[in-house]
Design a protein around this motif. Structure first.
Motif, mmCIF file in Angstrom:
data_model
loop_
_atom_site.group_PDB
_atom_site.id
_atom_site.type_symbol
_atom_site.label_atom_id
_atom_site.label_comp_id
_atom_site.label_asym_id
_atom_site.label_seq_id
_atom_site.Cartn_x
_atom_site.Cartn_y
_atom_site.Cartn_z
ATOM 1 N N ARG A 1 -24.188 3.682 3.591
ATOM 2 C CA ARG A 1 -23.191 4.473 2.883
ATOM 3 C C ARG A 1 -23.563 4.430 1.396
ATOM 4 N N VAL A 2 -23.907 5.592 0.855
ATOM 5 C CA VAL A 2 -24.407 5.683 -0.514
ATOM 6 C C VAL A 2 -23.484 6.571 -1.336
ATOM 7 N N ALA A 3 -23.150 6.121 -2.529
ATOM 8 C CA ALA A 3 -22.366 6.925 -3.465
ATOM 9 C C ALA A 3 -23.219 7.200 -4.695
ATOM 10 N N VAL A 4 -23.179 8.438 -5.163
ATOM 11 C CA VAL A 4 -23.881 8.835 -6.387
ATOM 12 C C VAL A 4 -22.843 9.318 -7.387
ATOM 13 N N LEU A 5 -22.895 8.772 -8.599
ATOM 14 C CA LEU A 5 -22.047 9.245 -9.682
ATOM 15 C C LEU A 5 -22.942 9.884 -10.735
ATOM 16 N N ALA A 6 -22.712 11.166 -11.024
ATOM 17 C CA ALA A 6 -23.551 11.910 -11.972
ATOM 18 C C ALA A 6 -22.665 12.618 -12.985
ATOM 19 N N ASP A 7 -23.228 12.871 -14.180
ATOM 20 C CA ASP A 7 -22.432 13.514 -15.228
ATOM 21 C C ASP A 7 -22.985 14.868 -15.667
ATOM 22 N N SER A 8 -24.009 15.382 -14.984
ATOM 23 C CA SER A 8 -24.541 16.703 -15.311
ATOM 24 C C SER A 8 -25.323 17.218 -14.113
ATOM 25 N N ASP A 9 -25.749 18.480 -14.194
ATOM 26 C CA ASP A 9 -26.476 19.062 -13.062
ATOM 27 C C ASP A 9 -27.821 18.384 -12.842
ATOM 28 N N THR A 10 -28.560 18.105 -13.928
ATOM 29 C CA THR A 10 -29.875 17.490 -13.755
ATOM 30 C C THR A 10 -29.754 16.051 -13.280
ATOM 31 N N ARG A 11 -28.734 15.354 -13.752
ATOM 32 C CA ARG A 11 -28.572 13.975 -13.290
ATOM 33 C C ARG A 11 -28.075 13.939 -11.841
ATOM 34 N N TRP A 12 -27.305 14.922 -11.441
ATOM 35 C CA TRP A 12 -26.936 14.992 -10.023
ATOM 36 C C TRP A 12 -28.192 15.190 -9.163
ATOM 37 N N LYS A 13 -29.062 16.060 -9.610
ATOM 38 C CA LYS A 13 -30.311 16.291 -8.875
ATOM 39 C C LYS A 13 -31.109 14.992 -8.770
ATOM 40 N N TRP A 14 -31.268 14.284 -9.897
ATOM 41 C CA TRP A 14 -32.024 13.026 -9.874
ATOM 42 C C TRP A 14 -31.340 11.998 -8.980
ATOM 43 N N GLY A 15 -30.027 11.840 -9.135
ATOM 44 C CA GLY A 15 -29.313 10.819 -8.384
ATOM 45 C C GLY A 15 -29.311 11.064 -6.896
ATOM 46 N N ALA A 16 -29.046 12.310 -6.496
ATOM 47 C CA ALA A 16 -28.985 12.616 -5.066
ATOM 48 C C ALA A 16 -30.362 12.513 -4.422
ATOM 49 N N LEU A 17 -31.396 12.990 -5.109
ATOM 50 C CA LEU A 17 -32.748 12.898 -4.539
ATOM 51 C C LEU A 17 -33.245 11.452 -4.540
ATOM 52 N N THR A 18 -32.854 10.670 -5.538
ATOM 53 C CA THR A 18 -33.188 9.249 -5.535
ATOM 54 C C THR A 18 -32.548 8.565 -4.335
ATOM 55 N N ALA A 19 -31.290 8.902 -4.054
ATOM 56 C CA ALA A 19 -30.604 8.322 -2.890
ATOM 57 C C ALA A 19 -31.341 8.675 -1.600
ATOM 58 N N ARG A 20 -31.825 9.907 -1.505
ATOM 59 C CA ARG A 20 -32.586 10.317 -0.319
ATOM 60 C C ARG A 20 -33.858 9.494 -0.152
ATOM 61 N N ARG A 21 -34.554 9.252 -1.273
ATOM 62 C CA ARG A 21 -35.806 8.501 -1.199
ATOM 63 C C ARG A 21 -35.550 7.026 -0.872
ATOM 64 N N LEU A 22 -34.473 6.482 -1.424
ATOM 65 C CA LEU A 22 -34.178 5.073 -1.216
ATOM 66 C C LEU A 22 -33.642 4.789 0.178
ATOM 67 N N ALA A 23 -32.815 5.682 0.679
ATOM 68 C CA ALA A 23 -32.132 5.426 1.946
ATOM 69 C C ALA A 23 -32.155 6.671 2.822
ATOM 70 N N PRO A 24 -33.306 6.980 3.437
ATOM 71 C CA PRO A 24 -33.396 8.160 4.304
ATOM 72 C C PRO A 24 -32.356 8.097 5.424
ATOM 73 N N GLY A 25 -31.712 9.221 5.685
ATOM 74 C CA GLY A 25 -30.721 9.278 6.749
ATOM 75 C C GLY A 25 -29.366 8.722 6.369
#
Length: 452
Positions: A18-42
């Motif tokens: 269970r992963v939560a991403v907190l972002a404050d802009s569009d580019t940081r959302w992109k980085w955070g969500a894709l980082t979550a994908r790389r760190l914890a596939p599925g």
């Protein structure tokens, strides 16, 4: 032979994290969500957008193209209440440094003793060319501070060790959005040129108008080429940085107008790069995406090579060039050694996929998740090390000096009614609209009047 319960538990498949991403802009959302994908596939991804001036619009989120199972807009205090209630395995903080520091102190207040708390991960969206010490020390205290390259990992550790802080959190990765198809040139000349603009670099109206006019001039000089001016946002929208002089408005004042083969473009950067033969920018992280694919990439020198522009980061890259050189046919190629140090492995060389750059981070994350309890987060900044600096940072996010929410910072009890939520949403949108109007219309006018 019967299998022990402990062995059976070890062999049982682990449920999705269970992963939560907190972002404050569009580019940081992109980085955070894709980082979550790389760190914890599925994993199961819950997204949170920190309420503020740069909270992305639905259009911006759609352009990023990364979706969450659930996405809500929150304050810092509301986010802390959510992670205490939901008990996530991993929390990725894709935020500006001050907001990261606030959340870290909030987490410490929630779990002041060793506990089964979430693993806290943070890092940078792209090229780190300014406020290195300030930004890094504000991120200290996270379990993993991700560095996008070997070059950055060395710098990060040096900063932490230089103040006597634990540098063990620094973990080398790569930019999570490096990917796409390898560039396959159709010939020796570019047919599609992408000028990737930035919201705040350069800052002045004159410099931004100059760059746009040069892009239009390149299109006129090469009528067989299509020149796309890749925009980050529409007027009224904000990104990670403020944009006082949107290119959309400057385009209307280009002498003679934009030629037919030069146009403004929106869309996902990866999709735009799919058709590019040359990427041109001042210092955008898009240059690294382009170089990863093997696309000829130019980092402009027309305005000088200066720290304020961020293009000094590309010294030694082989990509520094001017519009005059591009007009003459130059197609810059990245230097292999520089690329390797920056964590950019061109796909054409047969290098491993960008996801492999997260292998070490995944191992470290797995080890932390196996611990029966994690120690309390220990930021470098405390009331002892920064008694004047820290309270102000926490107060901006409505936290007390001990990291607990100030009275009224988080709503307790029942959820507000649908009508109340809609009214709050309209009021927030109106306030943001007024703020953006002030930044993009009123502030430049006052500045020009002051120069008379």
């Amino acid at each position: 032979m019967p299998v022990s319960n402990r062995s059976a538990q070890r062999s049982a498949p682990r449920p999705p994290l269970r992963v939560a991403v907190l972002a404050d802009s569009d580019t940081r959302w992109k980085w955070g969500a894709l980082t979550a994908r790389r760190l914890a596939p599925g994993h199961r991804l819950t997204g949170h957008l920190l309420r503020g001036r740069a909270t992305p619009t639905a259009r911006q989120l759609g352009e990023v193209g990364v979706r969450a199972d659930r996405l809500t807009e929150v304050t810092c205090a509301e986010f802390l209440a959510d992670i205490e209630r939901e008990r996530y395995d991993v929390v990725v903080l894709a935020l500006v440094g001050g907001a990261v520091q606030a959340v870290l102190h909030g987490v410490r207040a929630l779990w002041p003793d060793p506990a089964a708390r979430p693993v806290i991960v943070t890092g940078y969206v792209g090229v780190v060319y300014e406020k290195l010490a300030d930004g890094l020390l504000l991120r200290h205290g996270a379990d993993l501070v991700l560095a996008n390259s070997r070059h950055d990992a060395r710098r990060f550790r040096a900063v932490y060790e230089g103040v006597g802080a634990d540098a063990g959190c620094v973990t080398e990765t790569v930019l999570p959005f490096l990917g796409g198809a390898a560039y396959e040139p159709a010939g020796s000349r570019a047919t599609t040129v992408v000028f990737a603009v930035q919201p705040s670099v350069p800052e002045s109206r004159a410099d931004r108008a100059y760059l746009l006019e040069r892009a239009a001039g390149h299109a006129r000089l090469h009528p067989d080429r299509e020149v796309l001016v890749k925009l980050r946002s529409r007027p009224g929208e904000h990104t990670t940085h403020l944009e006082e002089q949107p290119y959309q408005r400057l385009a209307a004042k280009v002498p003679g107008g934009l030629p037919a083969n030069c146009r403004l473009a929106y869309g996902n950067m990866g999709e735009v790069l799919d058709g590019a033969d040359l990427l041109v920018t001042v210092s955008s992280t898009a240059a690294l995406e382009s170089l990863h694919r093997g696309i000829p990439t130019a980092v402009l020198t027309d305005l000088g090579i200066r720290e304020a522009l961020g293009n000094h980061h590309f010294l030694g890259s082989g990509c520094l060039a001017s519009w005059d050189q591009l007009d003459a046919g130059l197609l810059p190629q990245g230097d292999p050694e520089w690329l390797a140090a920056q964590g950019v492995a061109p796909l054409a060389t047969g290098a491993a996929d960008a996801a492999d750059g997260f292998a070490v981070a995944r191992v470290r994350l797995a080890a932390l998740l196996e611990l029966p309890g994690l120690p309390p987060v220990a930021p470098y900044y405390t009331l002892t090390t920064a008694p004047r600096y820290l309270p102000g940072i926490l107060a901006r996010h409505h936290l007390a000096a001990d990291g607990t929410p100030l009275p009224g910072a988080a709503r307790e009890g029942a959820e507000p009614s649908r009508l109340r939520r809609r009214l709050r949403s309209h009021l927030r949108d109106a306030a943001r609209g007024l703020y953006r109007h002030g930044v993009q219309r009123v502030a430049p006018l006052i500045r020009r009047m002051g120069e008379l």
